[in-house]
Design a protein around this motif. Structure first.
Motif, PDB file in Angstrom:
ATOM      1  N   GLY A 216      13.623 -12.078  75.813  1.00 36.22           N
ATOM      2  CA  GLY A 216      14.051 -12.727  74.576  1.00 36.22           C
ATOM      3  C   GLY A 216      14.719 -11.724  73.676  1.00 36.22           C
ATOM      4  N   THR A 217      14.850 -12.080  72.419  1.00 36.33           N
ATOM      5  CA  THR A 217      15.562 -11.208  71.490  1.00 36.33           C
ATOM      6  C   THR A 217      14.817  -9.898  71.242  1.00 36.33           C
ATOM      7  N   ASN A 218      13.491  -9.892  71.393  1.00 32.41           N
ATOM      8  CA  ASN A 218      12.714  -8.671  71.167  1.00 32.41           C
ATOM      9  C   ASN A 218      12.793  -7.671  72.310  1.00 32.41           C
ATOM     10  N   ALA A 219      13.561  -7.982  73.346  1.00 39.17           N
ATOM     11  CA  ALA A 219      13.650  -7.069  74.494  1.00 39.17           C
ATOM     12  C   ALA A 219      14.222  -5.715  74.116  1.00 39.17           C
ATOM     13  N   VAL A 220      15.004  -5.634  73.049  1.00 40.46           N
ATOM     14  CA  VAL A 220      15.517  -4.349  72.585  1.00 40.46           C
ATOM     15  C   VAL A 220      14.381  -3.365  72.353  1.00 40.46           C
ATOM     16  N   ARG A 221      13.314  -3.849  71.753  1.00 40.02           N
ATOM     17  CA  ARG A 221      12.191  -2.976  71.405  1.00 40.02           C
ATOM     18  C   ARG A 221      11.058  -3.026  72.439  1.00 40.02           C
ATOM     19  N   TYR A 222      10.825  -4.207  73.021  1.00 40.89           N
ATOM     20  CA  TYR A 222       9.605  -4.395  73.806  1.00 40.89           C
ATOM     21  C   TYR A 222       9.829  -4.673  75.291  1.00 40.89           C
ATOM     22  N   THR A 224      10.800  -6.680  78.819  1.00 46.03           N
ATOM     23  CA  THR A 224      10.726  -8.032  79.367  1.00 46.03           C
ATOM     24  C   THR A 224       9.349  -8.315  79.949  1.00 46.03           C
ATOM     25  N   ALA A 225       9.201  -9.489  80.560  1.00 43.02           N
ATOM     26  CA  ALA A 225       7.924  -9.864  81.178  1.00 43.02           C
ATOM     27  C   ALA A 225       7.525  -8.912  82.294  1.00 43.02           C
ATOM     28  N   ARG A 226       8.493  -8.203  82.850  1.00 41.63           N
ATOM     29  CA  ARG A 226       8.201  -7.273  83.944  1.00 41.63           C
ATOM     30  C   ARG A 226       7.718  -5.910  83.446  1.00 41.63           C
ATOM     31  N   ALA A 227       7.607  -5.733  82.133  1.00 45.32           N
ATOM     32  CA  ALA A 227       7.283  -4.426  81.553  1.00 45.32           C
ATOM     33  C   ALA A 227       5.814  -4.336  81.142  1.00 45.32           C
ATOM     34  N   GLU A 228       4.909  -4.730  82.055  1.00 40.06           N
ATOM     35  CA  GLU A 228       3.466  -4.551  81.862  1.00 40.06           C
ATOM     36  C   GLU A 228       2.870  -5.384  80.731  1.00 40.06           C
ATOM     37  N   TRP A 229       3.548  -6.444  80.293  1.00 38.81           N
ATOM     38  CA  TRP A 229       2.942  -7.300  79.262  1.00 38.81           C
ATOM     39  C   TRP A 229       1.917  -8.248  79.873  1.00 38.81           C
ATOM     40  N   PHE A 230       2.097  -8.617  81.134  1.00 42.02           N
ATOM     41  CA  PHE A 230       1.105  -9.419  81.842  1.00 42.02           C
ATOM     42  C   PHE A 230       0.244  -8.473  82.679  1.00 42.02           C
ATOM     43  N   LEU A 231      -0.985  -8.281  82.250  1.00 46.85           N
ATOM     44  CA  LEU A 231      -1.863  -7.319  82.915  1.00 46.85           C
ATOM     45  C   LEU A 231      -2.445  -7.877  84.202  1.00 46.85           C
ATOM     46  N   ASN A 232      -2.790  -9.157  84.200  1.00 49.01           N
ATOM     47  CA  ASN A 232      -3.275  -9.784  85.424  1.00 49.01           C
ATOM     48  C   ASN A 232      -3.071 -11.282  85.333  1.00 49.01           C
ATOM     49  N   ALA A 233      -3.272 -11.944  86.456  1.00 44.08           N
ATOM     50  CA  ALA A 233      -3.149 -13.398  86.511  1.00 44.08           C
ATOM     51  C   ALA A 233      -4.148 -13.954  87.505  1.00 44.08           C
ATOM     52  N   THR A 234      -4.732 -15.092  87.166  1.00 43.98           N
ATOM     53  CA  THR A 234      -5.514 -15.874  88.118  1.00 43.98           C
ATOM     54  C   THR A 234      -4.579 -16.924  88.698  1.00 43.98           C
ATOM     55  N   VAL A 235      -4.533 -17.005  90.029  1.00 50.78           N
ATOM     56  CA  VAL A 235      -3.522 -17.827  90.703  1.00 50.78           C
ATOM     57  C   VAL A 235      -4.175 -18.671  91.787  1.00 50.78           C
ATOM     58  N   VAL A 236      -3.781 -19.954  91.848  1.00 50.58           N
ATOM     59  CA  VAL A 236      -4.173 -20.823  92.957  1.00 50.58           C
ATOM     60  C   VAL A 236      -3.045 -20.797  93.982  1.00 50.58           C
ATOM     61  N   LEU A 237      -3.365 -20.339  95.199  1.00 53.42           N
ATOM     62  CA  LEU A 237      -2.380 -20.247  96.267  1.00 53.42           C
ATOM     63  C   LEU A 237      -2.188 -21.601  96.950  1.00 53.42           C
ATOM     64  N   PRO A 238      -1.132 -21.759  97.749  1.00 52.69           N
ATOM     65  CA  PRO A 238      -0.917 -23.022  98.458  1.00 52.69           C
ATOM     66  C   PRO A 238      -2.047 -23.404  99.401  1.00 52.69           C
ATOM     67  N   SER A 239      -2.865 -22.457  99.809  1.00 57.56           N
ATOM     68  CA  SER A 239      -4.034 -22.747 100.648  1.00 57.56           C
ATOM     69  C   SER A 239      -5.183 -23.345  99.853  1.00 57.56           C
ATOM     70  N   GLU A 445      13.791   1.505  78.334  1.00 55.92           N
ATOM     71  CA  GLU A 445      13.892   2.856  78.871  1.00 55.92           C
ATOM     72  C   GLU A 445      15.307   3.128  79.349  1.00 55.92           C
ATOM     73  N   TRP A 446      16.124   2.118  79.400  1.00 53.31           N
ATOM     74  CA  TRP A 446      17.534   2.270  79.749  1.00 53.31           C
ATOM     75  C   TRP A 446      18.283   1.197  78.977  1.00 53.31           C
ATOM     76  N   LEU A 447      19.574   1.220  79.054  1.00 60.83           N
ATOM     77  CA  LEU A 447      20.372   0.239  78.332  1.00 60.83           C
ATOM     78  C   LEU A 447      20.920  -0.784  79.311  1.00 60.83           C
ATOM     79  N   THR A 448      20.876  -2.045  78.919  1.00 59.76           N
ATOM     80  CA  THR A 448      21.554  -3.101  79.670  1.00 59.76           C
ATOM     81  C   THR A 448      22.270  -4.005  78.685  1.00 59.76           C
ATOM     82  N   GLY A 449      23.195  -4.784  79.189  1.00 66.66           N
ATOM     83  CA  GLY A 449      23.948  -5.698  78.335  1.00 66.66           C
ATOM     84  C   GLY A 449      23.881  -7.113  78.878  1.00 66.66           C
TER      85      GLY A 449
END
Length: 537
Positions: A216-222, A224-239, A445-449
């Motif tokens: 989102g717009t805060n990605a400049v400072r913080y 994305t979702a791939r940057a350790e903001w989600f520490l863990n998840a409980t997931v139901v698998l297809p099984s 940690e790097w720049l993207t556009g």
């Protein structure tokens, strides 16, 4: 929102199914345990294959009717849990704002717990019924649309509990239906000076945010979702097996980072039923808006601003057509100059620090011919200014009443952004496409556009022109070592670009993981994974 805790998955459940179908599945360990038993118990000899190499043989209409009856029986004590109401089906199968064709589910189910999700997944497996998660319904790439055969739409909105708040650890445990804005409001009302900084569309919920790898717009400072903001998840698998990807510790080197396996998987590998997310300190902010002679000068100014090291939380580049659309939409408190502009959000510990940042930014922008530098005088004015940026899609649609839009979401190295923007605007003007162009430069940690163009159309002929322009934008971005999607995800709309962007080897690895975990291709089929290209002899 309730703060009642949900039980953790049992160790016995996580230990089932030690055999797997492939070497890769074995390496994934607990992520795919139980898959072999699931496949053997449900496989049929009439499974058909296409060039997707995924199963596409699902249950018959009679099978789906039996599945609905079994769902109604399983949730008989909860009259709101299962719905076949026409309005509900349409709400879960219509592509708002976007070009994807509507596709209605056969039934909508509203679970309230991990145990509920396990029940409905097992019923889906029994009757070979596709399962499509639905959260905030804000996707622009058709993530929540069922396949043409129908299926089960799993609406997570009733799983909206904030389970545990750990203020001392700066994290919180939530169900996936929690809206990120409601979470931040809840923390503020409790006097907790922390917030969750990822800020996609206002209606987005945590489960969808994880599953699309949002930012989102805060990605400049913080980031994305791939940057350790989600520490863990409980997931139901297809099984039907329940896993928890890791513990709550802030750091871990224990095995695969299986949390990230589900970030960006778009509900194709599992259904997220609980997440632990990291929080950040709340710092004072303020907003400024400034106009430029052209997009190129605005982009060059952004590069200088980010590299100056001042306290920037957000930087948003918008073009003259975006500002025109904002005026036409009529929800702004002011009439904006219809010029290429920057929306900036400053962050700092004190009002003095914010003012110093504003002064530095004003000096930098003036070197590039900027005018009309507007710095919010108070919190209310700052909120009003930033709301104009957040109303982007509505402002765009206001430019052509009755239109729908094709939204692009490309991202390139920031040094190539001016070239991409300039060539795109030239292309759209030459081909008569009505559009707005909004974009932002992201620095972590790097720049993207990353920028978005909303290409408007009212009929089939205009759609064809806009769609071809959108394809050229993506091709241009990939040629510049960029990506077809910076934050919206792949869904239905971006599948066709992945072979060119990621390469055959990476795609085949993704497909191998999908087939190992979901051999029946029941979880959100038709999304994310591209069809195999037809090879000519």
């Amino acid at each position: 929102m309730s703060t009642t805790a949900a039980p953790d998955p049992s160790p016995d459940s996580q230990a089932r199914g030690s055999k797997t179908q492939s070497v890769l599945a074995f390496a994934l360990g607990s992520v795919v345990s139980g898959t072999l038993a699931y496949y053997v118990a449900t496989s049929r000899s009439d499974t058909s294959k296409t060039n997707t190499d995924f199963n596409t043989q699902y249950g018959s209409p009679d099978d789906f009717k039996k599945a609905i009856q079994e769902l109604q029986e399983a949730f008989r004590d909860d009259e709101d849990a299962v719905s076949t109401d026409t309005d509900e089906l349409e709400r879960h199968g219509m592509a708002n704002f976007a070009m994807h064709p509507d596709s209605l589910p056969s039934v909508v189910v509203y679970p309230t717990s991990t145990e509920d999700v396990v029940k409905l997944v097992k019923i889906a497996v029994k009757y070979r019924m596709p399962v499509v998660p639905f959260s905030g319904g804000t996707s622009l790439e058709g993530h929540y649309l069922p396949p043409s055969v129908g299926g089960m739409s799993i609406d997570m909105t009733r799983m909206d509990k904030i389970i545990e708040i750990h203020e001392a650890d700066s994290d919180v445990v939530c169900q996936p239906g929690v809206n990120w804005m409601n979470l931040n409001d809840h923390l503020r009302k409790k006097g907790i000076p922390l917030f969750f900084p990822l800020d996609p569309g206002p209606g987005a919920t945590l489960g969808g945010m994880l599953s699309t790898g949002c930012s989102g717009t805060n990605a400049v400072r913080y980031g994305t979702a791939r940057a350790e903001w989600f520490l863990n998840a409980t997931v139901v698998l297809p099984s039907g097996e329940v896993i928890k990807t890791r513990r709550r510790a802030r750091k871990s080197s224990a095995g695969f980072d299986t949390t990230k396996l589900f970030i960006g998987a778009e509900g194709t590998l599992g259904i997220v039923t609980e997440v632990t997310i990291r929080l950040a300190p709340v710092l004072p902010t303020n907003v400024a808006v400034v106009q430029f002679p052209d997009v190129h000068k605005a982009t060059q100014a952004v590069i200088d601003i980010v590299n100056s090291g001042v306290g920037i939380q957000c930087v948003e580049l918008v073009d003259d057509q975006f500002m025109k659309g904002t005026n036409m939409y009529g929800m702004s408190i002011r009439k904006w100059p219809e010029k290429d502009s920057l929306f900036l959000k400053f962050q700092g510990p004190t009002p003095r620090a914010l003012q110093e940042t504003a002064d530095i930014v004003k000096t930098i922008t003036s070197k590039y011919g900027a005018t009309g530098f507007t710095f919010a005088r108070n919190e209310r004015e700052a909120e009003d200014l930033w709301t104009d940026r957040k109303n982007a899609i509505y402002a765009g649609l206001a430019m052509l009443p009755g239109a729908k839009g094709i939204g692009t979401d490309v991202c390139v190295p920031v040094s190539r952004l001016p070239d991409l923007v300039r060539e795109t605007k030239k292309d759209l003007a030459e081909n008569g496409v009505v559009s707005t162009l909004k974009g932002f430069v992201v620095a972590d940690e790097w720049l993207t556009g990353n920028f978005h163009a909303l290409l408007l159309y009212r009929n089939g002929q205009e759609y064809a022109v806009a769609n071809e322009a959108a394809q050229r934008i993506v091709k241009r971005a990939i040629d510049l070592d960029g990506t077809c999607t910076g934050e919206h995800g792949v869904g239905l709309g971006k599948r066709g670009y992945l072979y060119e962007e990621l390469g055959e080897g990476t795609i085949e690895l993704m497909r191998t993981i999908k087939k190992s975990i979901d051999p029946l291709n029941l979880f959100n089929p038709g999304k994310l994974y591209p069809d195999k290209p037809h090879k000519t002899v």
